[in-house]
Structure formats: structure tokens, C-alpha cells
Design a protein around this motif. Structure first.
Motif, PDB file in Angstrom:
ATOM      1  N   PHE A 152       0.827  -1.199   0.000  1.00 22.34           N
ATOM      2  CA  PHE A 152       0.000   0.000   0.000  1.00 22.34           C
ATOM      3  C   PHE A 152       0.869   1.260   0.000  1.00 22.34           C
ATOM      4  CE2 PHE A 152      -2.118   3.291   2.616  1.00 22.34           C
ATOM      5  CZ  PHE A 152      -3.122   3.638   1.734  1.00 22.34           C
ATOM      6  N   GLN A 153       1.932   1.256   0.816  1.00 19.96           N
ATOM      7  CA  GLN A 153       2.839   2.399   0.848  1.00 19.96           C
ATOM      8  C   GLN A 153       3.526   2.600  -0.503  1.00 19.96           C
ATOM      9  OE1 GLN A 153       5.338   1.371   4.207  1.00 19.96           O
ATOM     10  NE2 GLN A 153       4.260   2.833   5.511  1.00 19.96           N
ATOM     11  N   GLN A 154       3.924   1.526  -1.146  1.00 17.54           N
ATOM     12  CA  GLN A 154       4.549   1.616  -2.463  1.00 17.54           C
ATOM     13  C   GLN A 154       3.576   2.217  -3.474  1.00 17.54           C
ATOM     14  OE1 GLN A 154       7.742   0.594  -2.999  1.00 17.54           O
ATOM     15  NE2 GLN A 154       7.821   0.878  -5.202  1.00 17.54           N
ATOM     16  N   THR A 155       2.319   1.830  -3.398  1.00 14.97           N
ATOM     17  CA  THR A 155       1.299   2.392  -4.279  1.00 14.97           C
ATOM     18  C   THR A 155       1.119   3.880  -4.016  1.00 14.97           C
ATOM     19  OG1 THR A 155       0.169   0.255  -4.364  1.00 14.97           O
ATOM     20  CG2 THR A 155      -1.115   2.190  -4.989  1.00 14.97           C
ATOM     21  N   GLN A 156       1.124   4.271  -2.748  1.00 14.26           N
ATOM     22  CA  GLN A 156       1.021   5.691  -2.411  1.00 14.26           C
ATOM     23  C   GLN A 156       2.204   6.467  -2.981  1.00 14.26           C
ATOM     24  OE1 GLN A 156       0.530   5.507   1.960  1.00 14.26           O
ATOM     25  NE2 GLN A 156      -1.203   6.871   1.619  1.00 14.26           N
ATOM     26  N   ALA A 157       3.414   5.952  -2.819  1.00  5.50           N
ATOM     27  CA  ALA A 157       4.603   6.634  -3.332  1.00  5.50           C
ATOM     28  C   ALA A 157       4.508   6.801  -4.846  1.00  5.50           C
ATOM     29  CB  ALA A 157       5.861   5.866  -2.954  1.00  5.50           C
ATOM     30  N   SER A 158       4.029   5.780  -5.519  1.00  2.00           N
ATOM     31  CA  SER A 158       3.843   5.860  -6.970  1.00  2.00           C
ATOM     32  C   SER A 158       2.838   6.954  -7.316  1.00  2.00           C
ATOM     33  CB  SER A 158       3.359   4.510  -7.494  1.00  2.00           C
ATOM     34  OG  SER A 158       2.956   4.605  -8.831  1.00  2.00           O
ATOM     35  N   ILE A 186       3.074  14.785  -8.908  1.00  2.00           N
ATOM     36  CA  ILE A 186       3.910  15.964  -9.147  1.00  2.00           C
ATOM     37  C   ILE A 186       4.358  16.023 -10.606  1.00  2.00           C
ATOM     38  CG2 ILE A 186       6.129  14.979  -8.435  1.00  2.00           C
ATOM     39  CD1 ILE A 186       4.837  18.576  -7.789  1.00  2.00           C
ATOM     40  N   ILE A 187       4.578  14.883 -11.226  1.00  2.00           N
ATOM     41  CA  ILE A 187       4.955  14.875 -12.649  1.00  2.00           C
ATOM     42  C   ILE A 187       3.811  15.442 -13.491  1.00  2.00           C
ATOM     43  CG2 ILE A 187       5.382  13.349 -14.620  1.00  2.00           C
ATOM     44  CD1 ILE A 187       7.100  11.643 -12.666  1.00  2.00           C
ATOM     45  N   ASN A 188       2.591  15.057 -13.196  1.00  2.00           N
ATOM     46  CA  ASN A 188       1.444  15.600 -13.935  1.00  2.00           C
ATOM     47  C   ASN A 188       1.274  17.094 -13.681  1.00  2.00           C
ATOM     48  OD1 ASN A 188       0.743  13.219 -15.237  1.00  2.00           O
ATOM     49  ND2 ASN A 188      -0.470  12.523 -13.486  1.00  2.00           N
ATOM     50  N   ARG A 189       1.538  17.540 -12.465  1.00  2.00           N
ATOM     51  CA  ARG A 189       1.477  18.975 -12.174  1.00  2.00           C
ATOM     52  C   ARG A 189       2.545  19.722 -12.981  1.00  2.00           C
ATOM     53  NH1 ARG A 189      -1.281  20.215  -7.138  1.00  2.00           N
ATOM     54  NH2 ARG A 189      -2.014  18.301  -6.161  1.00  2.00           N
ATOM     55  N   MET A 190       3.716  19.115 -13.102  1.00  2.00           N
ATOM     56  CA  MET A 190       4.801  19.730 -13.871  1.00  2.00           C
ATOM     57  C   MET A 190       4.438  19.796 -15.355  1.00  2.00           C
ATOM     58  SD  MET A 190       7.841  17.783 -11.827  1.00  2.00           S
ATOM     59  CE  MET A 190       9.298  18.541 -12.501  1.00  2.00           C
ATOM     60  N   THR A 212      13.390  13.433 -12.842  1.00  2.00           N
ATOM     61  CA  THR A 212      13.427  12.255 -11.983  1.00  2.00           C
ATOM     62  C   THR A 212      12.864  12.647 -10.628  1.00  2.00           C
ATOM     63  OG1 THR A 212      15.408  11.433 -13.092  1.00  2.00           O
ATOM     64  CG2 THR A 212      14.890  10.479 -10.954  1.00  2.00           C
ATOM     65  N   VAL A 213      11.923  11.858 -10.152  1.00  2.00           N
ATOM     66  CA  VAL A 213      11.342  12.073  -8.828  1.00  2.00           C
ATOM     67  C   VAL A 213      11.710  10.864  -7.975  1.00  2.00           C
ATOM     68  CG1 VAL A 213       9.212  12.385  -7.510  1.00  2.00           C
ATOM     69  CG2 VAL A 213       9.432  13.408  -9.784  1.00  2.00           C
ATOM     70  N   VAL A 214      12.299  11.133  -6.816  1.00  2.00           N
ATOM     71  CA  VAL A 214      12.680  10.083  -5.866  1.00  2.00           C
ATOM     72  C   VAL A 214      11.905  10.333  -4.582  1.00  2.00           C
ATOM     73  CG1 VAL A 214      14.559   9.063  -4.534  1.00  2.00           C
ATOM     74  CG2 VAL A 214      14.993   9.892  -6.853  1.00  2.00           C
ATOM     75  N   ILE A 215      11.193   9.313  -4.117  1.00  2.00           N
ATOM     76  CA  ILE A 215      10.466   9.409  -2.853  1.00  2.00           C
ATOM     77  C   ILE A 215      10.953   8.278  -1.946  1.00  2.00           C
ATOM     78  CG2 ILE A 215       8.210   9.273  -1.724  1.00  2.00           C
ATOM     79  CD1 ILE A 215       6.980  10.487  -4.186  1.00  2.00           C
ATOM     80  N   THR A 216      11.311   8.639  -0.721  1.00  2.00           N
ATOM     81  CA  THR A 216      11.717   7.631   0.268  1.00  2.00           C
ATOM     82  C   THR A 216      10.824   7.792   1.494  1.00  2.00           C
ATOM     83  OG1 THR A 216      13.358   9.016   1.389  1.00  2.00           O
ATOM     84  CG2 THR A 216      14.107   7.766  -0.524  1.00  2.00           C
ATOM     85  N   TRP A 217      10.659   6.709   2.229  1.00  2.00           N
ATOM     86  CA  TRP A 217       9.834   6.736   3.437  1.00  2.00           C
ATOM     87  C   TRP A 217      10.282   5.635   4.374  1.00  2.00           C
ATOM     88  CZ3 TRP A 217       8.475   4.753  -1.193  1.00  2.00           C
ATOM     89  CH2 TRP A 217       7.997   3.452  -1.238  1.00  2.00           C
ATOM     90  N   GLN A 218       9.864   5.756   5.615  1.00  2.15           N
ATOM     91  CA  GLN A 218      10.171   4.777   6.664  1.00  2.15           C
ATOM     92  C   GLN A 218       9.124   3.677   6.618  1.00  2.15           C
ATOM     93  OE1 GLN A 218      12.814   5.619   8.574  1.00  2.15           O
ATOM     94  NE2 GLN A 218      12.830   3.804   9.829  1.00  2.15           N
ATOM     95  N   THR A 219       9.548   2.439   6.789  1.00  4.20           N
ATOM     96  CA  THR A 219       8.610   1.327   6.798  1.00  4.20           C
ATOM     97  C   THR A 219       8.776   0.512   8.070  1.00  4.20           C
ATOM     98  OG1 THR A 219       7.720  -0.461   5.438  1.00  4.20           O
ATOM     99  CG2 THR A 219      10.103  -0.263   5.539  1.00  4.20           C
ATOM    100  N   ILE A 240      12.458   3.063  -1.175  1.00  3.02           N
ATOM    101  CA  ILE A 240      12.772   4.033  -2.226  1.00  3.02           C
ATOM    102  C   ILE A 240      11.864   3.789  -3.422  1.00  3.02           C
ATOM    103  CG2 ILE A 240      14.560   4.863  -3.796  1.00  3.02           C
ATOM    104  CD1 ILE A 240      16.606   3.666  -1.736  1.00  3.02           C
ATOM    105  N   TYR A 241      11.329   4.881  -3.945  1.00  4.53           N
ATOM    106  CA  TYR A 241      10.586   4.816  -5.201  1.00  4.53           C
ATOM    107  C   TYR A 241      11.163   5.892  -6.111  1.00  4.53           C
ATOM    108  CZ  TYR A 241       6.883   4.657  -8.636  1.00  4.53           C
ATOM    109  OH  TYR A 241       6.200   4.518  -9.806  1.00  4.53           O
ATOM    110  N   GLU A 242      11.551   5.495  -7.312  1.00  6.12           N
ATOM    111  CA  GLU A 242      12.162   6.426  -8.262  1.00  6.12           C
ATOM    112  C   GLU A 242      11.447   6.302  -9.601  1.00  6.12           C
ATOM    113  OE1 GLU A 242      16.595   7.270 -10.184  1.00  6.12           O
ATOM    114  OE2 GLU A 242      16.149   5.308  -9.327  1.00  6.12           O
ATOM    115  N   VAL A 243      11.132   7.445 -10.205  1.00  7.81           N
ATOM    116  CA  VAL A 243      10.513   7.439 -11.520  1.00  7.81           C
ATOM    117  C   VAL A 243      11.204   8.504 -12.376  1.00  7.81           C
ATOM    118  CG1 VAL A 243       8.626   8.985 -10.874  1.00  7.81           C
ATOM    119  CG2 VAL A 243       8.342   7.463 -12.794  1.00  7.81           C
TER     120      VAL A 243
END
Length: 183
Positions: free
Chosen positions: A42-48, A54-58, A141-148, A175-178
Motif C-alpha cells: 500500500f505504501q509503495q502504491t502511495q509513493a507511486s 507531481i509529474i502531472n502537475r509539472m 526524476t522524482v525520488v520518494i523515500t519513506w520509513q517502513t 525508495i521509489y524512483e521514476v
């Protein structure tokens, strides 16, 4: 005629109970691991979702693309304390006002400020999130990291240099990177 009835002895009953308890403990542990895996998924889906948001906003504000991030990376951890002018429609704001609103609203989303419970405070977003946006010409490139909740036995060595620049190390960091191009 005499019938001899044999029943379970006390030892057989105890052995059966021990086997049953061991099986139930295994099922309980499997349930816990399954719940943790489901939560991390679920967290991975949220990060995605947050990265694509933000990419769509850009994409909708291409003229300000270089101000969303930098080639060295711009780190975001929480929204600014001053709320910018709200932009409910791009025609109501200038491109720079839309940039400020996009970043404020996006950061409020991924830290959970927009989902609040009266008892618990922020309930949405990711736990201890950090995001970095790298913009190099039209490459983003967007990188999102979080605590699990579980330790992760890997480092960020196998990730791109941009992930390393975002300082995403830690045993419990995910880590999630796109990467994409915006024209």
C-alpha cells in the motif's frame, strides 16, 4: 462377550495439543507477515501516486519546469508554513503562483496534512517521507523515500546516482524512483 474399549491416553492428548498449538502459532505468524507485506505494498502504491502526481502537475506548468527541481536535486520534506495563493484552476493563477501552489499541495499530500483525524492528527501520507526532484533540461526524476515497518537488507548502492544524492540510506527506508521526459 466382552468388548475392550481403548481411548486416548493423556500423553496422546498432550502431543495432539502441542502439535495443534505449533500449527496455530505458524498460522498466526503467517498472518502478521502477510499484513506487513500488504501494508508495504500500500505504501509503495502511495509513493507511486505521489510521484506521478507531481509529474502531472509539472506537465501542466511546463514554463516553470526548472523551478520544480534542479539538476543537483531539490529536497522536499514538508510544506512551507505559509500557505500560497490557492489555485483551483490554472487560469486563475500565474505560472509562478501555480508552481508554489503545486509544491505546497503536493507536499501536504505526501506528509499527510490533508488527511486528518480529530484523535490522531495526520493519518494520510507516508511515514517520514522525503522527496527529491531532479530536473535536467526536459528530463525529470522524482525520488520518494519513506520509513517502513520492516528492516530491508539492501542498501541504495544498486540505485541510480540520483537516489544516492537524495540521501535515502537506512535499514527501514524504502525508495521509489521514476524518470520521465516532459516537453
Amino acid at each position: 462377550m466382552s468388548f475392550k474399549r481403548n481411548g486416548f491416553s493423556l500423553i496422546e492428548v498432550m502431543v495432539s495439543l502441542v502439535i495443534l498449538v505449533i500449527g496455530l502459532i505458524g498460522i498466526f505468524n503467517l498472518h502478521i507477515v502477510s499484513k506487513q507485506g500488504s501494508f508495504e505494498s500500500f505504501q509503495q502504491t502511495q509513493a507511486s501516486y505521489y510521484a506521478n502526481d507531481i509529474i502531472n502537475r509539472m506537465r501542466l506548468n511546463v514554463s516553470e519546469l526548472s523551478n520544480y527541481g534542479s539538476s543537483a536535486g531539490t529536497k522536499y520534506t514538508s510544506p512551507s508554513s505559509t500557505r500560497p495563493k490557492e489555485c483551483s484552476n490554472a487560469n486563475l493563477c500565474s505560472t509562478s503562483e501555480l508552481l508554489a501552489w503545486d509544491l505546497y499541495e503536493w507536499q501536504s499530500l505526501f506528509v499527510g496534512d490533508l488527511e486528518v483525524s480529530s484523535e490522531e492528527g495526520s493519518v494520510g501520507g507516508l511515514p517520514s517521507p522525503e522527496a527529491c526532484i531532479f530536473v535536467n533540461s526536459n528530463d525529470v526524476t522524482v525520488v520518494i523515500t519513506w520509513q517502513t515497518v520492516r528492516n530491508f537488507n539492501a542498501s541504495n548502492e544498486n540505485y541510480s546516482d540520483l537516489v544516492k544524492l537524495c540521501d535515502s540510506s537506512g535499514a527501514k527506508r524504502r525508495i521509489y524512483e521514476v524518470k520521465t521526459a516532459i516537453y
